[in-house]
Scaffold this motif. Structure first.
Motif, PDB file in Angstrom:
ATOM      1  N   PHE A 164     -29.327  21.844  83.790  1.00  0.00           N
ATOM      2  CA  PHE A 164     -30.018  22.261  82.569  1.00  0.00           C
ATOM      3  C   PHE A 164     -30.152  23.780  82.509  1.00  0.00           C
ATOM      4  N   VAL A 165     -29.921  24.342  81.322  1.00  0.00           N
ATOM      5  CA  VAL A 165     -30.269  25.741  81.082  1.00  0.00           C
ATOM      6  C   VAL A 165     -31.699  25.703  80.557  1.00  0.00           C
ATOM      7  N   VAL A 166     -32.609  26.332  81.300  1.00  0.00           N
ATOM      8  CA  VAL A 166     -34.039  26.220  81.005  1.00  0.00           C
ATOM      9  C   VAL A 166     -34.605  27.605  80.675  1.00  0.00           C
ATOM     10  N   TYR A 167     -35.334  27.687  79.563  1.00  0.00           N
ATOM     11  CA  TYR A 167     -35.948  28.960  79.161  1.00  0.00           C
ATOM     12  C   TYR A 167     -37.384  29.014  79.669  1.00  0.00           C
ATOM     13  N   ALA A 168     -37.743  30.176  80.271  1.00  0.00           N
ATOM     14  CA  ALA A 168     -39.084  30.315  80.842  1.00  0.00           C
ATOM     15  C   ALA A 168     -39.553  31.756  80.691  1.00  0.00           C
ATOM     16  N   LYS A 169     -40.872  31.921  80.735  1.00  0.00           N
ATOM     17  CA  LYS A 169     -41.441  33.274  80.614  1.00  0.00           C
ATOM     18  C   LYS A 169     -41.552  33.920  81.986  1.00  0.00           C
ATOM     19  N   THR A 170     -40.924  35.073  82.124  1.00  0.00           N
ATOM     20  CA  THR A 170     -41.027  35.831  83.373  1.00  0.00           C
ATOM     21  C   THR A 170     -42.059  36.945  83.209  1.00  0.00           C
ATOM     22  N   ALA A 171     -42.276  37.380  81.965  1.00  0.00           N
ATOM     23  CA  ALA A 171     -43.237  38.455  81.697  1.00  0.00           C
ATOM     24  C   ALA A 171     -43.903  38.160  80.351  1.00  0.00           C
ATOM     25  N   PRO A 172     -44.949  37.308  80.348  1.00  0.00           N
ATOM     26  CA  PRO A 172     -45.564  36.878  79.080  1.00  0.00           C
ATOM     27  C   PRO A 172     -46.044  38.046  78.220  1.00  0.00           C
ATOM     28  N   GLU A 173     -46.450  39.153  78.848  1.00  0.00           N
ATOM     29  CA  GLU A 173     -46.973  40.291  78.075  1.00  0.00           C
ATOM     30  C   GLU A 173     -45.882  40.957  77.237  1.00  0.00           C
ATOM     31  N   LYS A 174     -44.603  40.677  77.555  1.00  0.00           N
ATOM     32  CA  LYS A 174     -43.509  41.286  76.783  1.00  0.00           C
ATOM     33  C   LYS A 174     -43.023  40.391  75.645  1.00  0.00           C
ATOM     34  N   ASN A 175     -43.731  39.293  75.382  1.00  0.00           N
ATOM     35  CA  ASN A 175     -43.371  38.350  74.307  1.00  0.00           C
ATOM     36  C   ASN A 175     -41.908  37.913  74.412  1.00  0.00           C
ATOM     37  N   ALA A 176     -41.122  38.075  73.314  1.00  0.00           N
ATOM     38  CA  ALA A 176     -39.736  37.582  73.320  1.00  0.00           C
ATOM     39  C   ALA A 176     -38.883  38.269  74.391  1.00  0.00           C
ATOM     40  N   GLN A 177     -39.209  39.511  74.719  1.00  0.00           N
ATOM     41  CA  GLN A 177     -38.433  40.237  75.738  1.00  0.00           C
ATOM     42  C   GLN A 177     -38.736  39.727  77.148  1.00  0.00           C
ATOM     43  N   GLY A 178     -39.781  38.929  77.282  1.00  0.00           N
ATOM     44  CA  GLY A 178     -40.176  38.450  78.608  1.00  0.00           C
ATOM     45  C   GLY A 178     -39.727  37.031  78.884  1.00  0.00           C
ATOM     46  N   VAL A 179     -38.693  36.570  78.158  1.00  0.00           N
ATOM     47  CA  VAL A 179     -38.172  35.208  78.370  1.00  0.00           C
ATOM     48  C   VAL A 179     -36.809  35.296  79.047  1.00  0.00           C
ATOM     49  N   SER A 180     -36.588  34.455  80.060  1.00  0.00           N
ATOM     50  CA  SER A 180     -35.284  34.410  80.738  1.00  0.00           C
ATOM     51  C   SER A 180     -34.772  32.978  80.770  1.00  0.00           C
ATOM     52  N   ALA A 181     -33.472  32.852  81.039  1.00  0.00           N
ATOM     53  CA  ALA A 181     -32.877  31.513  81.152  1.00  0.00           C
ATOM     54  C   ALA A 181     -32.507  31.258  82.607  1.00  0.00           C
ATOM     55  N   PHE A 182     -32.736  30.039  83.056  1.00  0.00           N
ATOM     56  CA  PHE A 182     -32.449  29.643  84.436  1.00  0.00           C
ATOM     57  C   PHE A 182     -31.559  28.408  84.423  1.00  0.00           C
ATOM     58  N   ILE A 183     -30.660  28.329  85.410  1.00  0.00           N
ATOM     59  CA  ILE A 183     -29.870  27.102  85.551  1.00  0.00           C
ATOM     60  C   ILE A 183     -30.586  26.244  86.590  1.00  0.00           C
ATOM     61  N   VAL A 184     -30.961  25.040  86.188  1.00  0.00           N
ATOM     62  CA  VAL A 184     -31.705  24.147  87.082  1.00  0.00           C
ATOM     63  C   VAL A 184     -30.882  22.889  87.336  1.00  0.00           C
ATOM     64  N   GLU A 185     -30.690  22.584  88.621  1.00  0.00           N
ATOM     65  CA  GLU A 185     -29.978  21.350  88.995  1.00  0.00           C
ATOM     66  C   GLU A 185     -30.993  20.227  89.143  1.00  0.00           C
ATOM     67  N   LYS A 186     -30.558  19.019  88.878  1.00  0.00           N
ATOM     68  CA  LYS A 186     -31.507  17.894  88.904  1.00  0.00           C
ATOM     69  C   LYS A 186     -32.107  17.665  90.297  1.00  0.00           C
ATOM     70  N   ASP A 187     -31.413  18.134  91.354  1.00  0.00           N
ATOM     71  CA  ASP A 187     -31.938  17.917  92.703  1.00  0.00           C
ATOM     72  C   ASP A 187     -32.763  19.086  93.234  1.00  0.00           C
ATOM     73  N   PHE A 188     -32.991  20.096  92.417  1.00  0.00           N
ATOM     74  CA  PHE A 188     -33.825  21.213  92.879  1.00  0.00           C
ATOM     75  C   PHE A 188     -35.236  20.692  93.164  1.00  0.00           C
ATOM     76  N   PRO A 189     -35.874  21.206  94.253  1.00  0.00           N
ATOM     77  CA  PRO A 189     -37.237  20.756  94.530  1.00  0.00           C
ATOM     78  C   PRO A 189     -38.180  21.120  93.381  1.00  0.00           C
ATOM     79  N   GLY A 190     -39.100  20.210  93.065  1.00  0.00           N
ATOM     80  CA  GLY A 190     -40.076  20.466  92.009  1.00  0.00           C
ATOM     81  C   GLY A 190     -39.625  20.026  90.633  1.00  0.00           C
ATOM     82  N   PHE A 191     -38.344  19.615  90.520  1.00  0.00           N
ATOM     83  CA  PHE A 191     -37.860  19.147  89.213  1.00  0.00           C
ATOM     84  C   PHE A 191     -38.011  17.633  89.127  1.00  0.00           C
TER      85      PHE A 191
END
Ligand SMILES: Cc1cc2nc3c(=O)[nH]c(=O)nc-3n(C[C@H](O)[C@H](O)[C@H](O)COP(=O)(O)OP(=O)(O)OC[C@H]3O[C@@H](n4cnc5c(N)ncnc54)[C@H](O)[C@@H]3O)c2cc1C
Length: 213
Positions: A164-191
């Motif tokens: 999955f390509v997952v969008y998450a906030k890395t810097a909430p104070e920067k609003n739209a500029q503080g969002v990044s995309a991560f590649i998450v595999e189904k077997d990653f811990p915590g998923f």
């Protein structure tokens, strides 16, 4: 707009495939709320998953016009199959092709293009639909890694996806500029996967909740 001869041939090929192979399954996958695995495998065998991906990553090396042609022909016979395919091919694969590093492309694109992995894209949250920048899912850096915490909903291919390509906030104070995309595999811990939604239509396109903790 004038289509090229190759694009006209592509339309004929996909139309004939859709009528012969996809349409007969449309009722069953809708009734049983199941991912169209048979059609997905055949689309992979025909080289129709990684449309915009260069051939060196097992893609078709084509463009958005070809993607639209395929989407039109699949949707004409089965919107569910088309939604599964579009999410995999466009929202996941093309997203990685456009935005990922060389190392990520080498790792993720070939198995996605060959249909060995099913892809999805996770942006929507319970309180962030149209207003997507109000998303709350956090990605906090810990050493060389990011820890994601939060929930995504209404994710196409969520109940069956591998990558999955997952969008998450890395810097909430920067609003739209503080969002990044991560590649998450189904077997990653915590998923983990949450609820699978029962829908009124497009029932053969599984839609679910994804949990990150
Ligand atoms: C079948 C299905 C598959 C999906 N697949 C995915 C997926 O793979 N990945 C993903 O990330 N998301 C996915 N989604 C989520 C989809 O992107 C969201 O549903 C969409 O962004 C709308 O968000 P919402 O449902 O929260 O509606 P809301 O944002 O609550 O909107 C509800 C209504 O209010 C209107 N509205 C909202 N804000 C305003 C405004 N400011 N002014 C005027 N009108 C407004 C909207 O147009 C809409 O009619 C999927 C949804 C469905 C139904």
């Amino acid at each position: 707009m004038e289509f090229t001869n190759e694009q006209k041939m592509l339309r004929e090929t996909v139309r004939s495939f859709a009528i012969k192979e996809v349409a007969p399954l449309a009722y069953e996958i809708d009734r049983d709320e199941r991912f169209p695995s048979e059609s997905f495998k055949k689309l992979a065998d025909m080289g129709l998953l990684g449309i915009t991906v260069p051939v060196e990553y097992d893609g078709a090396g084509a463009g958005y016009t070809e993607m639209c042609i395929i989407a039109e022909e699949l949707t004409a016979v089965c919107a569910s199959t088309s939604a599964c395919w579009c999410t995999h091919t466009d929202l996941c694969i093309d997203n990685i092709r456009r935005n990922a590093t060389e190392e990520q492309m080498k790792k993720y694109l070939p198995p996605l293009c060959r249909g060995e992995h099913i892809g999805g894209m996770a942006m929507t949250e319970p309180s962030a639909g149209s207003d997507v920048m109000s998303m709350r899912l956090r990605a906090d850096r810990k050493g060389d890694e990011y820890i994601l915490n939060g929930t995504k909903i209404f994710i196409t291919n969520g109940p069956v996806g591998d990558i999955f390509v997952v969008y998450a906030k890395t810097a909430p104070e920067k609003n739209a500029q503080g969002v990044s995309a991560f590649i998450v595999e189904k077997d990653f811990p915590g998923f983990s996967r949450g609820k699978k939604f029962e829908k009124m239509g497009w029932r053969g396109s599984p839609t679910g909740e994804l949990i990150f903790e």
